[in-house]
Write an enzyme that holds these catalytic residues in place. Sequence first.
Site, PDB file in Angstrom:
ATOM      1  CG  ASP A 133      20.589  31.356  47.506  1.00 34.17           C
ATOM      2  OD1 ASP A 133      19.924  31.064  48.512  1.00 34.17           O
ATOM      3  OD2 ASP A 133      20.577  32.494  47.004  1.00 34.17           O
ATOM      4  CD  GLU A 186      20.649  34.289  56.312  1.00 36.69           C
ATOM      5  OE1 GLU A 186      20.258  34.230  55.139  1.00 36.69           O
ATOM      6  OE2 GLU A 186      21.804  34.646  56.636  1.00 36.69           O
TER       7      GLU A 186
END
Length: 523
Positions: free
Chosen positions: A303, A487
């Site tokens: 996403d 991340e």
Amino acid sequence: MKKTTFCTILQLLTLTTFSQMPATPDKIYGELFVDVQMGRVFPDNKTFVDCVPKKDPATIVAEYKKIRSNPAIRFSLQKFVEGNFELPANPADKYQSDKNADVQTHIKQLWQVLSRNPDTEVKGSSLLPLPNPYIVPGGRFREVYYWDSYFTMLGLQESGETAMIENIINNFSYLISQYGHIPNGNRTYYLSRSQPPYFSLMLGLLAEKKGDMVYAQYLRALQAEYDYYMDKTAKTKHVVKMPDGSMLNRYYDQDGIPRQEAYKEDVEVADSALKLLSPAIQQDAERKNVYRHLRSTAESGWDFSSRWFADGQSMYTIQTTNLIPVDLNSLLYTLELTLSKAYKASGNLLQANLYSQLATKRKNAINKYLYNSEDGWYYDYNITEKKQQNEMTIAAMSAFFSEVAPKEYAAKAAAIVESKFLKDGGVLTTLKNTGQQWDAPNGWAPLQWVTIKGLENYGQDKLAKEISSRWIALNTKVYKATGKLMEKYNVEDTQKEAGGGEYPSQDGFGWTNGVLLKLLSRQ
């Protein structure tokens, strides 16, 4: 596993009914929730849904309604929220790393920073309490995440943290017993969906230490995971009947409302989508469809990405539930094989044979509908257009990771990875730069691992090692410069930070730590 713990898990898994779904923040706080999220009281909509009320939520709501009903009262919404809620903390933000320490030492120290003790239930909090310790990714991600945890476990395995691996697995078994599936994360607002089904692979890591009886011990949890994705236990529509009668799966969130943790963003996307439609089209129904597409993309873990957009560029053309994804179906193939193994370990050869046959059928359907023999790559399949997508993504390598692909497909796939996806810092996610975080120029730890293992499964060791070396070098370079593991990374220009998405790049970071430590151990 201690006998008492195993008995507890078995008792939980023998439940035939699931707990009632707890109320989400939008249901609890109503008008207050909408005003806070749409008014952007906090830069990140996830902040408010993670807040903990300082008193009974019903009292807070009543006080808010009273204030709002009296125009004469001078009022600050932000001060009202700050006075009535404890704002979420990120303990890792205060952690100061030693950049002089090697990255392996840094990661092993981070396990303590990112670990959380068993939770205590708090009325009005969105947190779903877990009975065992767990690891969070870091930053704004203050809870356990489903597919993240598998890649985090790769590093925990290298650190000898078998107890933590088992704790996380037991937490997921607990969630399955309570709610019928492993949610996106242990928050009430994540309960309407799951994430890529890696639970069977987590058991594989534990089985490496404890033997194949692990599969028998968690058989009920495996079966419940499968039943959820096969639409037997929830109001989902994951299963799609293909033109030849075979069954494949898609991502599908149960709800058709804005994500509570990204409420304003989703409303704005739906507004943009509706502007393109004819007035004759039912606006409410179409808005619900857009919300479900957005939520279902969150279930995919990607996403967001051009992979899900009808025009390949714009979020408001999102069409996720129209697509049969290669990665989801490859993972479900693995789950079917694992169920076969679990039933065999339990002595039920009839069921073992059944799931082996189901796996074979899925493999055949994947190769029939998702593989393009002309260019040698796997693509998602569009069920409304009844044809393959033309969006080339690294998700194709999941077919090699799960060993769905025939051996003769490997050489072409490796050539595509090397010529199109491999960059200075590792492999890209897609070949488009749209500003979305799951597009170029970003690379992500889980997809590096899936690609590396997929190549190794088919003897493409040289390319696998090259990807590993480049990813390790980039991770280490950023760590030496900043003291952080991120991340995601910019793999095209290793001098720049990764970007895109709905929030700033996060550090910590669970799956980066796990994959990096695993790759370093294999050098």
